[in-house]
Design a protein around this motif. Structure first.
Motif, PDB file in Angstrom:
ATOM      1  N   GLY A 337       0.904  -1.182   0.003  1.00 10.05           N
ATOM      2  CA  GLY A 337       0.060  -0.134   0.021  1.00 10.05           C
ATOM      3  C   GLY A 337       0.842   1.155  -0.090  1.00 10.05           C
ATOM      4  O   GLY A 337       0.487   2.087  -0.719  1.00 10.05           O
ATOM      5  N   ALA A 338       1.999   1.595   0.636  1.00  9.69           N
ATOM      6  CA  ALA A 338       2.786   2.359   0.849  1.00  9.69           C
ATOM      7  C   ALA A 338       3.782   2.552  -0.333  1.00  9.69           C
ATOM      8  O   ALA A 338       4.476   3.465  -0.397  1.00  9.69           O
ATOM      9  CB  ALA A 338       3.366   2.500   2.292  1.00  9.69           C
ATOM     10  N   GLY A 339       3.925   1.404  -0.817  1.00 11.43           N
ATOM     11  CA  GLY A 339       5.097   1.248  -2.073  1.00 11.43           C
ATOM     12  C   GLY A 339       6.338   0.818  -1.665  1.00 11.43           C
ATOM     13  O   GLY A 339       7.595   1.097  -2.369  1.00 11.43           O
ATOM     14  N   THR A 340       6.506   0.631  -0.239  1.00  9.34           N
ATOM     15  CA  THR A 340       7.885  -0.262   0.447  1.00  9.34           C
ATOM     16  C   THR A 340       8.228  -1.212  -0.327  1.00  9.34           C
ATOM     17  O   THR A 340       8.943  -1.809  -0.194  1.00  9.34           O
ATOM     18  CB  THR A 340       8.036  -0.028   1.698  1.00  9.34           C
ATOM     19  N   LEU A 341       7.218  -2.415  -0.752  1.00  5.78           N
ATOM     20  CA  LEU A 341       7.326  -3.545  -1.281  1.00  5.78           C
ATOM     21  C   LEU A 341       6.915  -3.097  -2.728  1.00  5.78           C
ATOM     22  O   LEU A 341       5.704  -2.717  -3.113  1.00  5.78           O
ATOM     23  CB  LEU A 341       6.421  -4.399  -0.700  1.00  5.78           C
ATOM     24  N   ARG A 342       7.469  -3.649  -3.760  1.00  6.44           N
ATOM     25  CA  ARG A 342       7.324  -3.623  -5.055  1.00  6.44           C
ATOM     26  C   ARG A 342       6.816  -4.919  -5.656  1.00  6.44           C
ATOM     27  O   ARG A 342       6.189  -4.924  -6.665  1.00  6.44           O
ATOM     28  CB  ARG A 342       8.458  -2.911  -6.100  1.00  6.44           C
ATOM     29  N   LYS A 343       7.432  -5.722  -5.083  1.00  4.21           N
ATOM     30  CA  LYS A 343       7.228  -7.161  -5.629  1.00  4.21           C
ATOM     31  C   LYS A 343       7.391  -8.316  -4.686  1.00  4.21           C
ATOM     32  O   LYS A 343       7.904  -8.277  -3.715  1.00  4.21           O
ATOM     33  CB  LYS A 343       8.305  -7.631  -6.908  1.00  4.21           C
ATOM     34  N   ALA A 344       6.682  -9.570  -4.900  1.00  3.26           N
ATOM     35  CA  ALA A 344       6.700 -10.613  -3.877  1.00  3.26           C
ATOM     36  C   ALA A 344       8.109 -10.841  -3.430  1.00  3.26           C
ATOM     37  O   ALA A 344       8.440 -11.420  -2.381  1.00  3.26           O
ATOM     38  CB  ALA A 344       6.252 -11.793  -4.484  1.00  3.26           C
ATOM     39  N   SER A 345       9.314 -10.845  -4.258  1.00  5.28           N
ATOM     40  CA  SER A 345      10.523 -11.207  -3.718  1.00  5.28           C
ATOM     41  C   SER A 345      11.076 -10.236  -2.959  1.00  5.28           C
ATOM     42  O   SER A 345      12.023 -10.603  -2.197  1.00  5.28           O
ATOM     43  CB  SER A 345      11.425 -11.277  -4.945  1.00  5.28           C
ATOM     44  N   ASP A 346      10.494  -9.075  -2.905  1.00  6.62           N
ATOM     45  CA  ASP A 346      11.232  -8.294  -1.775  1.00  6.62           C
ATOM     46  C   ASP A 346      10.797  -8.702  -0.211  1.00  6.62           C
ATOM     47  O   ASP A 346      11.467  -8.168   0.847  1.00  6.62           O
ATOM     48  CB  ASP A 346      10.503  -6.720  -1.797  1.00  6.62           C
ATOM     49  N   VAL A 347       9.663  -9.493  -0.164  1.00  8.51           N
ATOM     50  CA  VAL A 347       9.250  -9.748   1.313  1.00  8.51           C
ATOM     51  C   VAL A 347      10.168 -10.716   2.005  1.00  8.51           C
ATOM     52  O   VAL A 347      10.471 -10.416   3.077  1.00  8.51           O
ATOM     53  CB  VAL A 347       7.797 -10.512   0.929  1.00  8.51           C
ATOM     54  N   PRO A 348      10.746 -11.875   1.382  1.00  6.93           N
ATOM     55  CA  PRO A 348      11.849 -12.660   1.927  1.00  6.93           C
ATOM     56  C   PRO A 348      13.172 -11.677   2.370  1.00  6.93           C
ATOM     57  O   PRO A 348      13.851 -11.895   3.224  1.00  6.93           O
ATOM     58  CB  PRO A 348      12.086 -13.563   1.238  1.00  6.93           C
ATOM     59  N   LYS A 349      13.327 -10.815   1.338  1.00  7.63           N
ATOM     60  CA  LYS A 349      14.551  -9.885   1.686  1.00  7.63           C
ATOM     61  C   LYS A 349      14.341  -9.182   2.978  1.00  7.63           C
ATOM     62  O   LYS A 349      15.396  -9.120   3.623  1.00  7.63           O
ATOM     63  CB  LYS A 349      14.745  -9.022   0.248  1.00  7.63           C
ATOM     64  N   LEU A 350      13.396  -8.524   3.226  1.00  6.97           N
ATOM     65  CA  LEU A 350      13.112  -7.458   4.290  1.00  6.97           C
ATOM     66  C   LEU A 350      12.922  -8.791   5.625  1.00  6.97           C
ATOM     67  O   LEU A 350      13.537  -8.049   6.548  1.00  6.97           O
ATOM     68  CB  LEU A 350      11.825  -6.736   4.064  1.00  6.97           C
ATOM     69  N   MET A 351      12.415  -9.811   5.388  1.00  7.25           N
ATOM     70  CA  MET A 351      12.398 -10.509   6.594  1.00  7.25           C
ATOM     71  C   MET A 351      13.804 -11.088   6.982  1.00  7.25           C
ATOM     72  O   MET A 351      14.224 -11.231   8.066  1.00  7.25           O
ATOM     73  CB  MET A 351      11.406 -11.858   6.189  1.00  7.25           C
ATOM     74  N   GLN A 352      14.693 -11.263   6.067  1.00 10.96           N
ATOM     75  CA  GLN A 352      16.022 -11.641   6.228  1.00 10.96           C
ATOM     76  C   GLN A 352      16.700 -10.595   6.780  1.00 10.96           C
ATOM     77  O   GLN A 352      17.512 -10.691   7.683  1.00 10.96           O
ATOM     78  CB  GLN A 352      16.559 -12.072   4.903  1.00 10.96           C
ATOM     79  N   ASP A 353      16.497  -9.139   6.482  1.00  8.56           N
ATOM     80  CA  ASP A 353      17.113  -8.064   7.130  1.00  8.56           C
ATOM     81  C   ASP A 353      16.589  -7.979   8.480  1.00  8.56           C
ATOM     82  O   ASP A 353      17.492  -7.707   9.409  1.00  8.56           O
ATOM     83  CB  ASP A 353      16.771  -6.709   6.387  1.00  8.56           C
ATOM     84  N   GLY A 354      15.275  -8.395   8.889  1.00  6.09           N
ATOM     85  CA  GLY A 354      14.944  -8.243  10.187  1.00  6.09           C
ATOM     86  C   GLY A 354      15.470  -9.159  11.191  1.00  6.09           C
ATOM     87  O   GLY A 354      15.505  -9.014  12.361  1.00  6.09           O
ATOM     88  N   LEU A 355      15.895 -10.183  10.366  1.00  4.21           N
ATOM     89  CA  LEU A 355      16.681 -11.248  11.359  1.00  4.21           C
ATOM     90  C   LEU A 355      18.235 -11.119  11.557  1.00  4.21           C
ATOM     91  O   LEU A 355      18.744 -11.648  12.468  1.00  4.21           O
ATOM     92  CB  LEU A 355      16.346 -12.681  10.665  1.00  4.21           C
ATOM     93  N   GLN A 356      18.632 -10.154  10.996  1.00  8.63           N
ATOM     94  CA  GLN A 356      20.348  -9.881  11.070  1.00  8.63           C
ATOM     95  C   GLN A 356      20.422  -9.765  12.495  1.00  8.63           C
ATOM     96  O   GLN A 356      21.528 -10.112  12.986  1.00  8.63           O
ATOM     97  CB  GLN A 356      20.711  -8.846  10.493  1.00  8.63           C
ATOM     98  N   GLY A 357      19.709  -9.018  13.373  1.00  8.98           N
ATOM     99  CA  GLY A 357      20.110  -8.625  14.736  1.00  8.98           C
ATOM    100  C   GLY A 357      19.840  -9.927  15.684  1.00  8.98           C
ATOM    101  O   GLY A 357      20.371  -9.817  16.924  1.00  8.98           O
ATOM    102  N   SER A 358      19.502 -11.199  15.276  1.00  9.30           N
ATOM    103  CA  SER A 358      19.266 -12.268  15.966  1.00  9.30           C
ATOM    104  C   SER A 358      20.439 -13.064  15.799  1.00  9.30           C
ATOM    105  O   SER A 358      20.331 -14.200  16.575  1.00  9.30           O
ATOM    106  CB  SER A 358      18.022 -12.848  15.690  1.00  9.30           C
TER     107      SER A 358
END
Length: 526
Positions: A337-358
């Motif tokens: 909705g906000a345009g920070t995701l453009r395509k489906a492949s962006d979803v796992p990339k962002l989830m991976q970034d969120g996991l870096q701190g763990s």
């Protein structure tokens, strides 16, 4: 207040802050948490060998976790961890022990979901839309209420609240470390406070009922026996968490400070962010409607076979999965909705970034899992609990001093034996009958136990959530900052722990003196 009074107050505050700094320095001079847990594991093995050879054991009445079942006499001896019988399964189950480590799956799944909603910008937009410019104490109080009631999700709440606290504080331009520390304190304090009834209440009440029936004690032991006290305690924990955070944690760690008009204008929510929030609102409403549809009907998917929800049901056992899917769908709705995701492949990339701190937690979790498994297998926790209970019984106290000493005992034991239900299985058959002889109801005994069990969770060096909090703080650590250690966590949580202990104790004293009901149909005395 006179100048002399202000001077004395400042001096006391300075001495206390000096003490806290000293705790941090000493704590951080300990080895890295990875090596600390390795040392603790080796110490447990050596201690078990010495005590087992000395024939150390305890005999006690063990309560049942199932309501209605009578306690049974149990003898437990210290187990030699150097024996073949102990070492063989340790090596055979090495991988299984790590994989089954309680916080491991929780932190990974929760951080995947929380990482997505944070990386898409949803949390930032939501906070700026709702509470940007609100007084700092109001933000802290809201986080505290969320954390306290998050124990509806059991252990998941202890991970969820500090993770969200860090993200929310960052979104508002405040120090994320403050949100993490305050969220951890509130979530742990919530195990003796809540507006609602959780699975923990049913579990502890079942143990209390077993201990009471075993000695022929006739008194209410249902899951609501502490509910009135816990509702009031929710306010207590909220106030304490807010005051300690704003008056102690913020000065210690620093914060973003007040935001002027130019900051508020610069960080106002943009049109595309508003569109993302609208998409999120509809997604959330649809998700909640689906959850209600799967829960409310008597024979629905999330109810137990008998139609109940408490104490056990698919709903309660699926809380982590439910939260993950909610975050997943909300994050995608906002992102597209906000345009920070453009395509489906962006979803796992962002989830991976969120996991870096763990990642640092994954490393520390290995020796932590092994230590906890070895420490429990040695039976040292059981021996310590029974010996401590015998020492308290020998003091032959009564009234308020007895209650306070029991709370202190439980607080001390909690530093070494983290599981609240495991301790209560041991202590309930000892103290429920013992306290009934001085006129205390099982409900009063249980709430005193819960107070002690709650207050030191956040400062126990053996807590398997300490590495989780270290990982969250490391995620926001800036280049050049000092590394986060166990001493950092314990020193920052000590003020909360002491305040919880004092305020909870004062609350139970007020209840005692005024003879207020602890829950529906539940008094303090027999």
């Amino acid at each position: 207040m006179s100048a002399n009074d202000k001077s004395r107050t400042s001096a006391k505050k300075g001495r206390f802050e000096g003490f806290i700094k000293g705790v941090e320095v000493v704590g951080n001079r300990l080895p890295h948490p990875f090596w600390l847990f390795v040392i603790l594991a080796l110490t447990s093995i050596l201690l078990s060998w010495v005590l087992a050879r000395s024939g150390v054991s305890v005999t006690y009445l063990a309560a049942s976790s199932k309501a209605g079942e009578l306690p049974s006499e149990t003898t437990v001896a210290v187990r030699n961890l150097m024996s073949y019988e102990a070492l063989r399964p340790f090596f055979a189950d090495f991988v299984k022990t790590y994989i089954n480590f309680a916080p491991l799956g929780l932190i990974m799944v929760m951080m995947l979901g929380i990482g997505l909603v944070e990386q898409t910008g949803f949390i930032s937009a939501l906070m700026r839309k709702t509470i940007l410019g609100a007084p700092s104490y109001m933000v802290t109080a809201v986080l505290a209420v969320v954390g306290i009631n998050a124990n509806l999700a059991s252990d998941a709440g202890i991970i969820f609240t500090p993770a969200i606290g860090g993200a929310v504080f960052k979104a508002l331009g405040r120090n994320p470390a403050v949100g993490i520390i305050a969220g951890f304190a509130a979530a742990c304090g919530g195990f003796s406070a809540n507006f609602f009834i959780a699975g923990t209440d049913a579990l502890l009440a079942g143990i209390t009922e077993s201990a009471a029936k075993g000695m022929g004690i006739v008194a209410p032991t249902h899951p609501l026996i502490n509910w009135y006290f816990m509702i009031a305690a929710t306010i207590t924990v909220t106030v304490v968490t807010t005051v300690i955070t704003e008056k102690f944690t913020v000065p210690m760690l620093g914060d973003g400070g007040p935001k002027d008009a130019s900051y508020l204008a610069e960080h106002a929510v943009k049109a595309e962010e508003n569109r993302g929030l609208r998409w999120t609102l509809w997604t959330t409403l649809l998700s909640l409607a689906l959850l209600f549809l799967l829960t409310l009907p008597q024979s629905s998917f999330f109810r137990a076979a008998d139609g109940s929800i408490l104490p056990r049901s698919p709903l309660l056992s699926s809380v982590v999965a439910i939260l993950f899917f909610l975050f997943f769908f909300v994050g995608m709705a906002y992102g597209f909705g906000a345009g920070t995701l453009r395509k489906a492949s962006d979803v796992p990339k962002l989830m991976q970034d969120g996991l870096q701190g763990s990642l640092s937690f994954l490393v520390v979790a290995l020796p932590a899992a092994m230590f906890i498994q070895l420490f429990n297998a040695s039976n040292l926790t059981t021996v310590l609990a029974v010996k401590g209970a015998a020492a308290l019984k020998a003091l032959n106290l009564g009234g308020i001093p007895l209650l306070l000493m029991f709370i202190v005992l439980c607080s001390f034991l909690n530093l070494f034996m983290i599981s609240g239900s495991a301790k209560w299985l041991i202590l309930a058959p000892i103290f429920v009958p013992m306290f009934s002889m001085v006129g205390f109801s099982p409900a009063l005994t249980q709430i005193a136990y819960r107070i002690g069990d709650t207050t030191t969770n956040i400062v126990s060096p053996l807590s398997y959530y300490i590495p989780v909090i270290i990982g969250l703080l490391e995620q926001y650590r800036k280049e050049g900052d000092e590394p986060v250690g166990i001493g950092t966590i314990i020193s920052l949580e000590i003020p909360y722990s002491l305040a919880f202990l004092v305020c909870f104790s004062l609350q139970v004293i007020v209840w005692y003196l005024l003879n207020l009901p602890l829950g529906p149909g539940t008094g303090l005395f027999m």
